[in-house]
Design an enzyme around this catalytic site. Structure first.
Site, PDB file in Angstrom:
ATOM      1  N   SER A  83       4.395  -1.288   2.823  1.00 10.19           N
ATOM      2  CA  SER A  83       4.951  -0.897   1.537  1.00 10.19           C
ATOM      3  C   SER A  83       6.484  -0.799   1.645  1.00 10.19           C
ATOM      4  CB  SER A  83       4.311   0.412   1.072  1.00 10.19           C
ATOM      5  OG  SER A  83       4.495   0.626  -0.292  1.00 10.19           O
ATOM      6  N   ASP A 209      -5.582  -3.614  -4.317  1.00  9.20           N
ATOM      7  CA  ASP A 209      -4.345  -2.837  -4.334  1.00  9.20           C
ATOM      8  C   ASP A 209      -3.874  -2.634  -5.780  1.00  9.20           C
ATOM      9  OD1 ASP A 209      -1.796  -1.745  -3.942  1.00  9.20           O
ATOM     10  OD2 ASP A 209      -1.355  -3.028  -2.221  1.00  9.20           O
ATOM     11  N   HIS A 237      -4.238  -0.286  -1.139  1.00  8.90           N
ATOM     12  CA  HIS A 237      -2.838  -0.350  -0.719  1.00  8.90           C
ATOM     13  C   HIS A 237      -2.642  -0.020   0.762  1.00  8.90           C
ATOM     14  CE1 HIS A 237       1.427  -0.509  -1.467  1.00  8.90           C
ATOM     15  NE2 HIS A 237       1.603   0.703  -0.957  1.00  8.90           N
TER      16      HIS A 237
END
Length: 269
Positions: A83, A209, A237
């Site tokens: 991320s 996600d 995610h």
């Protein structure tokens, strides 16, 4: 920053891998993945400024400057960014290709928000709304973001529990740094730079996600020379939590393949 080194000893001859966490988290979240990689790699777990053991570090959350600092301290490693952490990993690969063996991006996009020429993002209002909400309800906003990270995973409740336990295991992240991180997520865009990426890259995404649409990773891999994409069907995610073995296998295969390719290039030189 704070760096914890575990796994194979640095002088063991094993490849090194540096793991960089996402927004509001810290290196401890990677524990299930580290357990799988420890016998194969020297593992460096990084807490970015304002997070985890580096909570009191007031260094600005600038991916370019952080990447330069980290490659000086951890040269010749594979870089894994999850991320927000992918922004630092990408800068390391783009700016310091001779010190980076390869990049592994997990649920990390070259652009996080949607645009006219980029449908693989979230609404531009998402991160701005989170930034405003932090001022009203700091803890509640963090927990809401964690719930969004777990959403879509078939083991969402278990992942959310893990995320909550880990998120505050080393104290709450610094409010200043969280606001800086949300700005980065809102403004980051390195798509034009990806075609000049000189190191191999692996882009791993979860099809379920809800923060980084799974289409972002194949699109990013297509922009990066030699980039490859892997979409995990039943993951959200944080696929390294719900599909730890599969993520570890993808990483090991990527390292094996790039190591063979590097050896072949050296033999031809």
């Amino acid at each position: 920053m704070y760096i914890e080194t575990t796994g194979a000893p640095p002088d063991s001859g094993r490849p090194a891998i540096a793991l960089i966490h996402g927004w509001a988290m810290h290196g401890g979240l990677f524990a299930p993945l580290v357990e799988r990689l420890a016998a194969r790699f020297t593992v460096h777990l990084i807490d970015l400024p304002g997070h985890g053991h580096a909570r009191d570090d007031g260094t600005p959350l600038d991916p370019r400057a952080l990447a330069a600092d980290l490659v000086a301290r951890i040269p010749d490693a594979y870089w894994l960014g999850w991320s927000l952490g992918g922004q630092v990993a990408l800068r390391a690969g783009l700016d310091h290709p001779r010190r980076v063996r390869g990049l592994i991006l997990i649920a990390s996009s070259p652009r996080f928000v949607v645009g006219e020429d980029w449908p693989h993002g979230v609404s531009p209002d998402l991160f701005r709304n989170f930034g405003q909400a932090l001022d009203r309800d700091f803890r509640g906003t963090l927990e809401g973001f964690l719930a969004l990270e777990a959403l879509g995973s078939p083991s969402a409740q278990e992942e959310l529990r893990s995320l909550k336990q880990q998120a505050f295991a080393r104290g709450e992240p610094a409010a200043r740094t969280l606001q800086e991180g949300l700005v980065l997520l809102d403004e980051f865009d390195v798509r034009e730079e990806l075609p000049r990426l000189q190191v191999p890259s692996l882009w791993i995404s979860g099809r379920r996600d809800r923060l980084v649409p799974s289409g972002a990773m194949p699109a990013a891999a297509a922009l990066a020379p030699g980039g490859r994409s892997e979409v995990i069907a039943h993951a959200g995610h944080a696929p390294f939590l719900g599909a730890t073995d599969q993520v570890a296998q993808l990483i090991e295969s990527f390292v094996d393949d790039t190591g063979v390719a590097a050896t072949a290039r050296s033999a031809q030189a």
